[in-house]
Design an enzyme around this catalytic site. Structure first.
Site, PDB file in Angstrom:
ATOM      1  N   LYS A  10       0.528  -1.664  -0.128  1.00 14.19           N
ATOM      2  CA  LYS A  10       0.204   0.223  -0.086  1.00 14.19           C
ATOM      3  C   LYS A  10       0.743   2.048   0.478  1.00 14.19           C
ATOM      4  CE  LYS A  10      -4.061  -1.768   2.339  1.00 14.19           C
ATOM      5  NZ  LYS A  10      -5.130  -2.164   3.097  1.00 14.19           N
ATOM      6  N   TYR A  50     -12.271  -1.307  -4.542  1.00 14.32           N
ATOM      7  CA  TYR A  50     -13.329  -1.752  -2.768  1.00 14.32           C
ATOM      8  C   TYR A  50     -14.804  -1.360  -2.728  1.00 14.32           C
ATOM      9  CZ  TYR A  50      -8.337  -2.209   0.192  1.00 14.32           C
ATOM     10  OH  TYR A  50      -7.153  -2.447   0.173  1.00 14.32           O
ATOM     11  N   ASN A 113      -2.473   0.076   6.897  1.00 15.82           N
ATOM     12  CA  ASN A 113      -1.744  -0.731   7.234  1.00 15.82           C
ATOM     13  C   ASN A 113      -0.920  -1.591   6.235  1.00 15.82           C
ATOM     14  OD1 ASN A 113      -3.998  -1.539   6.040  1.00 15.82           O
ATOM     15  ND2 ASN A 113      -5.767  -2.393   7.074  1.00 15.82           N
ATOM     16  N   HIS A 116      -2.525  -4.756   1.417  1.00 19.02           N
ATOM     17  CA  HIS A 116      -3.719  -5.773   0.967  1.00 19.02           C
ATOM     18  C   HIS A 116      -3.340  -7.175   0.802  1.00 19.02           C
ATOM     19  CE1 HIS A 116      -8.089  -6.652  -0.477  1.00 19.02           C
ATOM     20  NE2 HIS A 116      -6.750  -7.219  -1.266  1.00 19.02           N
ATOM     21  N   GLU A 127      -9.205 -10.373  -8.028  1.00 24.86           N
ATOM     22  CA  GLU A 127      -8.657  -9.093  -7.711  1.00 24.86           C
ATOM     23  C   GLU A 127      -7.610  -9.382  -8.734  1.00 24.86           C
ATOM     24  OE1 GLU A 127      -8.060  -8.848  -3.203  1.00 24.86           O
ATOM     25  OE2 GLU A 127     -10.115  -8.554  -3.448  1.00 24.86           O
TER      26      GLU A 127
HETATM   27  P1  GDP Z   1      -8.720  -6.121   5.251  1.00 23.49           P
HETATM   28  O1  GDP Z   1      -9.080  -7.886   4.649  1.00 23.49           O
HETATM   29  O2  GDP Z   1      -7.427  -6.064   6.612  1.00 23.49           O
HETATM   30  O3  GDP Z   1      -7.664  -5.387   4.590  1.00 23.49           O
HETATM   31  O4  GDP Z   1     -10.053  -5.352   5.945  1.00 23.49           O
HETATM   32  P2  GDP Z   1     -10.865  -4.730   5.676  1.00 23.49           P
HETATM   33  O5  GDP Z   1     -11.580  -5.490   3.647  1.00 23.49           O
HETATM   34  O6  GDP Z   1     -11.949  -4.738   6.861  1.00 23.49           O
HETATM   35  O7  GDP Z   1     -10.567  -3.230   4.971  1.00 23.49           O
HETATM   36  C1  GDP Z   1      -9.926  -2.876   3.769  1.00 23.49           C
HETATM   37  C2  GDP Z   1      -9.050  -1.779   4.403  1.00 23.49           C
HETATM   38  O8  GDP Z   1     -10.392  -0.698   4.824  1.00 23.49           O
HETATM   39  C3  GDP Z   1      -8.397  -2.393   5.285  1.00 23.49           C
HETATM   40  O9  GDP Z   1      -7.705  -2.633   4.855  1.00 23.49           O
HETATM   41  C4  GDP Z   1      -7.883  -0.465   5.437  1.00 23.49           C
HETATM   42  O10 GDP Z   1      -6.888   0.214   4.966  1.00 23.49           O
HETATM   43  C5  GDP Z   1      -9.417   0.185   5.388  1.00 23.49           C
HETATM   44  N1  GDP Z   1      -9.997  -0.636   6.653  1.00 23.49           N
HETATM   45  C6  GDP Z   1     -10.482  -1.177   7.580  1.00 23.49           C
HETATM   46  N2  GDP Z   1     -11.370  -0.804   8.537  1.00 23.49           N
HETATM   47  C7  GDP Z   1     -11.261   0.916   8.526  1.00 23.49           C
HETATM   48  C8  GDP Z   1     -11.779   1.282   9.570  1.00 23.49           C
HETATM   49  O11 GDP Z   1     -12.044   0.729  10.830  1.00 23.49           O
HETATM   50  N3  GDP Z   1     -11.233   2.729   9.397  1.00 23.49           N
HETATM   51  C9  GDP Z   1     -10.466   3.157   8.371  1.00 23.49           C
HETATM   52  N4  GDP Z   1     -10.067   4.536   8.304  1.00 23.49           N
HETATM   53  N5  GDP Z   1      -9.921   2.493   7.253  1.00 23.49           N
HETATM   54  C10 GDP Z   1      -9.992   0.634   7.729  1.00 23.49           C
END
Ligand code: GDP
Length: 138
Positions: A10, A50, A113, A116, A127
């Site tokens: 990222k 997304y 974070n 991905h 993807e």
């Molecule tokens: P992943 O599968 O662990 O990447 O998590 P998710 O699919 O739930 O979320 C996709 C991405 O959205 C995450 O990797 C973060 O970059 C972002 N994200 C997830 N939860 C949050 C949140 O509560 N707040 C914010 N600002 N970003 C989030």
């Protein structure tokens, strides 16, 4: 059985100079890189990638972050590719990620974070196809 997953190193990782370390870790974990390139996601790409999160409150912030700078996109292959990469990545929130995972080492926040990784074989297929044609997988 050997199978595939998809990763994005990222924008925070590239900006902080951690992309090489993360790619080296991916290789050290036994993944073969089938395809990869550095790119900067367009608004449309980030929104599309997304789309499953379109109703979440953080969606616009996530799109802004993912388009904020260059990333590496890669198609990867190894045994149990999806669960293995998820384990190496660690929890979404770096503060809750297991020590030694990529997000624990390099993530800045629940949004920024570091990496991905696909969450299912079905999404890995979708993807990979989002970024690469089958002829680019070598
Ligand atoms: P992943 O599968 O662990 O990447 O998590 P998710 O699919 O739930 O979320 C996709 C991405 O959205 C995450 O990797 C973060 O970059 C972002 N994200 C997830 N939860 C949050 C949140 O509560 N707040 C914010 N600002 N970003 C989030």
């Amino acid at each position: 059985m050997s199978n595939r997953t998809f990763t994005i190193v990222k924008p925070d990782s590239v900006a902080n100079g951690n992309a090489g370390k993360i790619i080296a870790r991916i290789e050290a974990e036994g993944f073969r890189i089938l395809a990869g390139r550095m790119t900067r996601l367009s608004q449309a790409q980030a929104r599309g990638f997304y789309a499953v999160h379109a109703e979440r409150p953080f969606y616009n912030d996530l799109v802004a972050y993912m388009t904020s700078g260059p990333v590496w996109v890669m198609a990867l292959e190894r045994d149990n590719a999806v669960p293995h990469l998820r384990a190496v990545m660690g929890a979404t929130n770096p503060a809750q990620a297991e020590p030694g995972t990529i997000r624990a080492l390099y993530g800045e926040s629940i949004e920024r974070n570091a990496i991905h990784g696909s969450d299912s074989n079905e999404n890995a297929t979708i993807e990979i196809a989002f970024f690469f044609s089958s002829g680019e997988l070598v």
